[in-house]
Design a protein around this motif. Structure first.
Motif, PDB file in Angstrom:
ATOM      1  N   UNK A  15       0.845  -1.186   0.000  1.00 36.72           N
ATOM      2  CA  UNK A  15       0.000   0.000   0.000  1.00 36.72           C
ATOM      3  C   UNK A  15       0.879   1.233   0.000  1.00 36.72           C
ATOM      4  N   UNK A  16       0.635   2.151  -0.925  1.00 31.46           N
ATOM      5  CA  UNK A  16       1.436   3.367  -1.040  1.00 31.46           C
ATOM      6  C   UNK A  16       0.683   4.533  -0.415  1.00 31.46           C
ATOM      7  N   UNK A  17       1.381   5.270   0.441  1.00 30.30           N
ATOM      8  CA  UNK A  17       0.785   6.397   1.168  1.00 30.30           C
ATOM      9  C   UNK A  17       1.539   7.679   0.827  1.00 30.30           C
ATOM     10  N   UNK A  18       0.811   8.750   0.563  1.00 38.06           N
ATOM     11  CA  UNK A  18       1.416  10.069   0.344  1.00 38.06           C
ATOM     12  C   UNK A  18       1.622  10.752   1.689  1.00 38.06           C
ATOM     13  N   UNK A  19       2.819  11.286   1.907  1.00 42.34           N
ATOM     14  CA  UNK A  19       3.132  11.968   3.169  1.00 42.34           C
ATOM     15  C   UNK A  19       3.025  13.484   3.029  1.00 42.34           C
ATOM     16  N   UNK A  20       2.239  13.944   2.092  1.00 43.99           N
ATOM     17  CA  UNK A  20       1.971  15.366   1.920  1.00 43.99           C
ATOM     18  C   UNK A  20       0.492  15.532   1.606  1.00 43.99           C
ATOM     19  N   UNK A  21       0.046  16.765   1.618  1.00 46.22           N
ATOM     20  CA  UNK A  21      -1.341  17.074   1.278  1.00 46.22           C
ATOM     21  C   UNK A  21      -1.369  18.136   0.184  1.00 46.22           C
TER      22      UNK A  21
ATOM     23  N   UNK B  51      10.433  18.073  -2.210  1.00 51.06           N
ATOM     24  CA  UNK B  51      10.378  16.615  -2.240  1.00 51.06           C
ATOM     25  C   UNK B  51       8.943  16.122  -2.145  1.00 51.06           C
ATOM     26  N   UNK B  52       8.650  15.059  -2.860  1.00 53.40           N
ATOM     27  CA  UNK B  52       7.398  14.327  -2.682  1.00 53.40           C
ATOM     28  C   UNK B  52       7.747  13.042  -1.956  1.00 53.40           C
ATOM     29  N   UNK B  53       7.321  12.924  -0.706  1.00 51.95           N
ATOM     30  CA  UNK B  53       7.688  11.785   0.140  1.00 51.95           C
ATOM     31  C   UNK B  53       6.540  10.791   0.239  1.00 51.95           C
ATOM     32  N   UNK B  54       6.865   9.516   0.057  1.00 53.90           N
ATOM     33  CA  UNK B  54       5.899   8.426   0.105  1.00 53.90           C
ATOM     34  C   UNK B  54       6.301   7.444   1.204  1.00 53.90           C
ATOM     35  N   UNK B  55       5.340   6.620   1.609  1.00 50.14           N
ATOM     36  CA  UNK B  55       5.628   5.474   2.468  1.00 50.14           C
ATOM     37  C   UNK B  55       4.943   4.253   1.873  1.00 50.14           C
ATOM     38  N   UNK B  56       5.737   3.228   1.608  1.00 54.74           N
ATOM     39  CA  UNK B  56       5.219   1.993   1.032  1.00 54.74           C
ATOM     40  C   UNK B  56       5.092   0.962   2.142  1.00 54.74           C
ATOM     41  N   UNK B  57       3.871   0.530   2.440  1.00 53.40           N
ATOM     42  CA  UNK B  57       3.608  -0.467   3.475  1.00 53.40           C
ATOM     43  C   UNK B  57       3.625  -1.842   2.822  1.00 53.40           C
ATOM     44  N   UNK B  58       4.612  -2.646   3.193  1.00 59.90           N
ATOM     45  CA  UNK B  58       4.851  -3.909   2.493  1.00 59.90           C
ATOM     46  C   UNK B  58       4.224  -5.118   3.176  1.00 59.90           C
TER      47      UNK B  58
ATOM     48  N   UNK C  75       1.226  -1.672  -6.028  1.00 62.37           N
ATOM     49  CA  UNK C  75       0.329  -1.134  -5.008  1.00 62.37           C
ATOM     50  C   UNK C  75      -0.763  -0.288  -5.649  1.00 62.37           C
ATOM     51  N   UNK C  76      -1.591   0.300  -4.811  1.00 65.58           N
ATOM     52  CA  UNK C  76      -2.504   1.338  -5.257  1.00 65.58           C
ATOM     53  C   UNK C  76      -1.703   2.503  -5.823  1.00 65.58           C
ATOM     54  N   UNK C  77      -2.340   3.378  -6.567  1.00 68.41           N
ATOM     55  CA  UNK C  77      -1.648   4.528  -7.137  1.00 68.41           C
ATOM     56  C   UNK C  77      -1.862   5.768  -6.269  1.00 68.41           C
ATOM     57  N   UNK C  78      -0.864   6.622  -6.249  1.00 64.91           N
ATOM     58  CA  UNK C  78      -0.925   7.922  -5.579  1.00 64.91           C
ATOM     59  C   UNK C  78      -0.615   8.982  -6.636  1.00 64.91           C
ATOM     60  N   UNK C  79      -1.492   9.975  -6.744  1.00 66.37           N
ATOM     61  CA  UNK C  79      -1.293  11.018  -7.746  1.00 66.37           C
ATOM     62  C   UNK C  79      -0.425  12.140  -7.191  1.00 66.37           C
ATOM     63  N   UNK C  80       0.563  12.514  -7.973  1.00 67.32           N
ATOM     64  CA  UNK C  80       1.417  13.656  -7.645  1.00 67.32           C
ATOM     65  C   UNK C  80       1.022  14.810  -8.560  1.00 67.32           C
ATOM     66  N   UNK C  81       0.616  15.909  -7.963  1.00 66.01           N
ATOM     67  CA  UNK C  81       0.309  17.128  -8.700  1.00 66.01           C
ATOM     68  C   UNK C  81       1.286  18.196  -8.239  1.00 66.01           C
ATOM     69  N   UNK C  82       2.076  18.690  -9.162  1.00 65.93           N
ATOM     70  CA  UNK C  82       3.092  19.686  -8.847  1.00 65.93           C
ATOM     71  C   UNK C  82       2.548  21.059  -9.218  1.00 65.93           C
ATOM     72  N   UNK C  83       2.834  22.046  -8.357  1.00 68.51           N
ATOM     73  CA  UNK C  83       2.336  23.393  -8.632  1.00 68.51           C
ATOM     74  C   UNK C  83       2.890  23.901  -9.957  1.00 68.51           C
ATOM     75  N   UNK C  84       2.230  24.882 -10.530  1.00 66.70           N
ATOM     76  CA  UNK C  84       2.574  25.340 -11.865  1.00 66.70           C
ATOM     77  C   UNK C  84       3.977  25.928 -11.920  1.00 66.70           C
ATOM     78  N   UNK C  85       4.582  25.840 -13.133  1.00 68.98           N
ATOM     79  CA  UNK C  85       5.893  26.429 -13.367  1.00 68.98           C
ATOM     80  C   UNK C  85       5.808  27.932 -13.152  1.00 68.98           C
TER      81      UNK C  85
END
Length: 534
Positions: A422-428, A436-443, A504-514
């Motif tokens: 299971x993949x978890x996003x550590x940001x909101x 950095x975009x930090x994830x936690x993968x629960x194995x 795992x499940x997918x986690x979407x990363x959306x980066x703020x605009x250039x």
């Protein structure tokens, strides 16, 4: 993966995810510094200097997650200067660099062609100046007799550093870094510290660093005591067992003990914070458990807390083999169920060990000391990962410590694929550009290699190991808009086993605009994007 990280793994050193991140960031193979023409007006004429820890011909400068410039020089050098000139809205942002390496392979990819990314440097064009970073060296704690250092780093070289202690307005340590980029302060009191810097005596101090908490211990915390290799295994009586005792900082002396008894065991220290112990099994007069500890100075009587205990098991194969059976069955087992493995000998008071057949060695899975002649090993929440051939061994608990031959192999077959992580996003929300975009993968499993993948890509974006826990931290270290997308993780077995989980499940990363770059420049950057891989 960086050359340094690879060497450490080849030496057999494995670290917890948090420790690994801190260690590798501290000894980064590339560093990036701001070199202004004048500290009085740092943004009027600025140069970024990328410094390598070994000679190289290639350098990359990366801005807000996009590769801005790449250069190749004719001769080997240890640094390269990227002039920015007068800072404008188009050149403010977050920068990192990395250096080229020349591994012994003709297949160069981003995984082996470049070092890991340098420290992050912020160019703001305004005051207060960007915050420095503060960390402890070597540990964020002190004892009654041992102080520690805190290091304050700024991207600007030659500034004056200011160290403050929360709750004490009279505490202010000042240090001028001369031509260096950091200052070192000795800390003798616990508390919450921050540091800042100024470019000249009348200058406005920078934003303060993140808070660093220094704790005080009466007894130093315990070391880590572990087997060299991924798994313990049942040894032959005539062999050695190699153990490692790892302290959190450089120490004066290590001890290995059984209870209160100090053992005189030969060992070497490749570094001052680690002791490799060569345990001759034939010289032991008891089986353990063993612990290790350290002291920081030979003149001090205070030793650290004891490590978690380690038990050893060996066999000379002279006693009759036990019998091993599975309940309820050894075939067609359902995932998530529990299986009991009964190992039966002909006498009481033995030490039993359960081992699993691997590619190169037979890892020791469990040890039990039942009062009777039978040990019942329990495997809970099983999955296809637990499929394999098992055997058990027993040994006597008194000298001469005779042991049995292994039982006949018992094959376990568990239905279905390995459990998905299971993949978890550590940001909101959105990820800030260049951060950095930090994830936690629960194995759900320990001792596995964990990878971060992007949907639609075959390459691995980051790797880590879940060695002592059932999760691992992963990250995109320096994101740009091109990293917007869906990410997933998977895990694979460490040697000697061989398996791979599904995605795992997918986690979407959306980066703020250039930001701060016009359309023409943005198009040029898109032609030169990079993937921040380990």
């Amino acid at each position: 993966m960086s050359l340094l990280a690879t060497v450490l793994l080849l030496l057999g050193f494995t670290l917890d995810p948090a420790t690994a991140t801190t260690f590798l960031d501290t000894v980064s193979e590339a560093m990036l510094w701001l070199d202004p023409q004048s500290l009085l007006e740092p943004w009027e004429n600025l140069t970024l200097t990328c410094v390598a820890r070994f000679p190289t011909k290639d350098f990359q400068l990366i801005m807000d997650g996009w590769r801005l410039k790449q250069v190749h020089v004719n001769n080997y050098v240890t640094s390269y200067k990227f002039p920015l000139g007068k800072i404008t809205s188009n050149t403010t942002g977050l920068y990192r660099c990395r250096c080229g390496v020349e591994p012994p392979t003709t297949e160069l990819t981003d995984l082996n062609r470049w070092t890991m990314l340098s420290n992050l440097v912020e160019v703001t064009q305004k005051e207060p100046l960007p915050q420095p970073w503060l960390f402890a060296e070597p540990v964020p704690w002190i004892t009654s007799h041992i102080a520690t250092y805190v290091l304050c780093h700024a991207a600007l070289r030659g500034v004056t550093f200011l160290l403050k202690l929360e709750g004490d307005d009279s505490f202010l340590e000042v240090s001028k870094a001369q031509d260096n980029e950091k200052a070192r302060f000795i800390v003798k009191r616990p508390g919450n510290y921050t540091c800042s810097y100024r470019t000249h005596d009348g200058g406005t101090p920078s934003e303060p660093s993140a808070t660093l908490t220094i704790k005080k211990y009466d007894i130093p915390p315990p070391p880590v005591f572990y087997f060299i290799g991924n798994y313990p295994k049942i040894k032959y009586l005539s062999t050695y067992e190699i153990l490692a005792c790892k302290a959190p900082r450089n120490v004066a002396e290590f001890q290995i003990r059984q209870g209160d008894k100090v053992l005189n065991i030969y060992g070497v220290s490749p570094f001052r914070d680690i002791r490799l112990l060569y345990v001759n099994l034939t010289e032991l007069d008891s089986q353990g458990p063993f612990t290790c500890r350290y002291r920081l100075h030979r003149m001090l009587e205070t030793w650290s807390e004891d490590s978690k205990p380690i038990e050893l098991m060996w066999s000379d194969g002279t006693l009759p083999a036990p019998k091993l059976i599975a309940e309820p069955s050894s075939h067609g087992l359902e995932p998530g169920s529990t299986v009991y493995l009964r190992c039966t000998a002909s006498k009481d008071g033995l030490l039993f060990g359960l081992q699993r057949q691997g590619d190169a060695e037979n890892p020791l899975i469990q040890m039990l000391k039942p009062t009777g002649s039978e040990a019942v090993f329990e495997l809970h929440d099983i999955s296809t990962i637990d499929s394999g051939n098992y055997s058990c061994v027993y040994m006597e608990q008194a000298p001469p410590f005779s042991g049995s031959a292994p039982s006949e192999l018992l094959e376990l077959q568990v239905n279905g694929p390995p459990p998905r992580p299971k993949l978890e996003a550590l940001w909101k929300g959105k990820v800030p550009l260049g951060r950095e975009a930090n994830f936690r993968c629960h194995t759900q499993k320990e001792k596995v290699n964990v990878e971060l993948r992007r949907v639609g890509f075959r390459s691995t974006f980051w790797m880590n190991q879940a060695t002592t826990t059932s999760s691992a931290d992963l990250k995109l270290p320096f994101v740009g808009p091109q990293h917007t997308g869906n990410y997933t993780c998977l895990y694979t077995a460490m040697s000697p086993f061989n398996f791979e989980s599904g995605m795992s499940n997918t986690v979407e990363v959306i980066v703020e605009e250039w930001r701060n770059v016009d359309e023409e420049q943005r198009g040029q950057h898109k032609l030169k994007h990079y993937h921040p891989q380990c």
